[in-house]
Design an enzyme around this catalytic site. Structure first.
Site, PDB file in Angstrom:
ATOM      1  N   ASP A  39      47.539  88.739   3.722  1.00  0.00           N
ATOM      2  CA  ASP A  39      49.049  88.070   3.802  1.00  0.00           C
ATOM      3  C   ASP A  39      49.189  87.213   2.731  1.00  0.00           C
ATOM      4  O   ASP A  39      48.356  86.633   2.210  1.00  0.00           O
ATOM      5  CB  ASP A  39      49.219  87.588   5.315  1.00  0.00           C
ATOM      6  CG  ASP A  39      49.481  88.654   6.370  1.00  0.00           C
ATOM      7  OD1 ASP A  39      49.723  89.842   5.951  1.00  0.00           O
ATOM      8  OD2 ASP A  39      49.576  88.398   7.575  1.00  0.00           O
ATOM      9  N   LYS A  61      54.299  88.628   3.250  1.00  0.00           N
ATOM     10  CA  LYS A  61      55.608  88.559   3.396  1.00  0.00           C
ATOM     11  C   LYS A  61      56.002  87.074   2.874  1.00  0.00           C
ATOM     12  O   LYS A  61      55.171  86.131   3.234  1.00  0.00           O
ATOM     13  CB  LYS A  61      56.184  88.707   4.653  1.00  0.00           C
ATOM     14  CG  LYS A  61      56.180  90.179   5.140  1.00  0.00           C
ATOM     15  CD  LYS A  61      56.960  90.518   6.647  1.00  0.00           C
ATOM     16  CE  LYS A  61      55.748  89.883   7.624  1.00  0.00           C
ATOM     17  NZ  LYS A  61      54.668  90.908   7.994  1.00  0.00           N
ATOM     18  N   MET A 174      58.200  78.892  12.092  1.00  0.00           N
ATOM     19  CA  MET A 174      59.274  79.578  11.333  1.00  0.00           C
ATOM     20  C   MET A 174      60.719  79.106  11.652  1.00  0.00           C
ATOM     21  O   MET A 174      61.628  79.845  11.894  1.00  0.00           O
ATOM     22  CB  MET A 174      59.000  80.997  11.615  1.00  0.00           C
ATOM     23  CG  MET A 174      57.787  81.650  11.443  1.00  0.00           C
ATOM     24  SD  MET A 174      57.634  83.506  11.825  1.00  0.00           S
ATOM     25  CE  MET A 174      57.323  83.111  13.453  1.00  0.00           C
TER      26      MET A 174
END
Length: 257
Positions: A39, A61, A174
């Protein structure tokens, strides 16, 4: 003559960012990898623990940037395991803490491919700890919540409204793009003077800390140009960090004037 391939997928948690916080079991899994799918938040130095012959593919991402869709990553795990053997899916933090690890395991096992999980040190605990914030402390916080700042629908989790009513420490992952909604939730709960800290790129060399209160953290975040990835911690335990002591000591001085 082709060697028999024994497909297997291991989900490995790489920890919060500092490569030294990777577990020994995770490193041992990398040692036997035929393929590594990693990742965006993985420190590249970790890839050195995989054999030089291993195929290493980025499938991460980043906010606002092109990324490999989750469905494609799931399919890659299956295809590459069948073709090469042991696939290590290297994920930031812990695979099962907002890491979609459960979805990947479910998909892979549907094809009859054996899987394993190596837990990682989650940023929800490690990042606050790295700057001296204990998510629990006797007499101050008896529990902590870990809440997503962005659900699959792109919204702030509704659980935050319940968490804001409690005395628990709340860790939001997040959530940098939702800071305004987060502070508004706490204002509605009558807690605009509650301490809050935002730790960007925690445990890494780029770590940046912004601390204050619900009523002023948006302004401070804008001044410090806070960006993702960041962990947000809300609660009285934020005051307990010696690294942040000056922030709250100055407030006490101003209140005494």
């Amino acid at each position: 003559m082709r060697t028999t391939v024994n497909p297997k997928v291991t989900l490995v948690g790489a920890g919060p960012g500092d490569p030294e916080l990777m577990t020994l079991k995770g490193i041992l899994a990398l040692n036997t990898a035929d393929v590594v799918l990693y990742d965006a938040l993985i420190d590249p130095v970790l890839l050195k623990h995989a054999p030089a012959t291993a195929l290493k593919l980025f499938v991460g991402k980043r906010v606002g940037k092109h990324s490999t869709p989750q469905e494609d990553t799931n399919q890659l795990c299956v295809e590459l395991a069948r073709k090469h053997g042991h696939v290590v899916r290297l994920k930031g933090g812990d695979p099962f803490v907002f890491g979609r690890g459960g979805e990947e395991i479910e998909y892979i096992e549907a094809f009859g491919i054996p899987t394993a999980v190596v837990p990682g040190i989650t940023s929800a605990i490690a990042v606050p700890a790295h700057v001296g914030i204990p998510v629990t402390k006797r007499g101050i916080s008896e529990s902590f919540w870990v809440v997503t700042g962005t659900t699959t629908a792109g919204e702030l989790s509704r659980d935050l409204a319940f968490a804001a009513q409690s005395t628990a420490t709340v860790v939001i992952l997040m959530g940098t793009k939702k800071l305004g909604e987060i502070t508004e939730t706490y204002r509605k709960a009558g807690k605009e003077h509650l301490p809050i800290a935002i730790i960007q790129s925690g445990t890494t060399r780029e770590e940046k800390i912004t601390a204050g209160f619900i009523h002023d953290i948006e302004q401070k975040a804008a001044e410090n140009q806070v960006e993702a990835p960041a962990v947000i911690i809300v609660g009285e335990v934020v005051r307990e960090s010696m690294r942040l002591a000056e922030v709250y000591r100055e407030v006490v001085k101003m209140e005494m004037r």
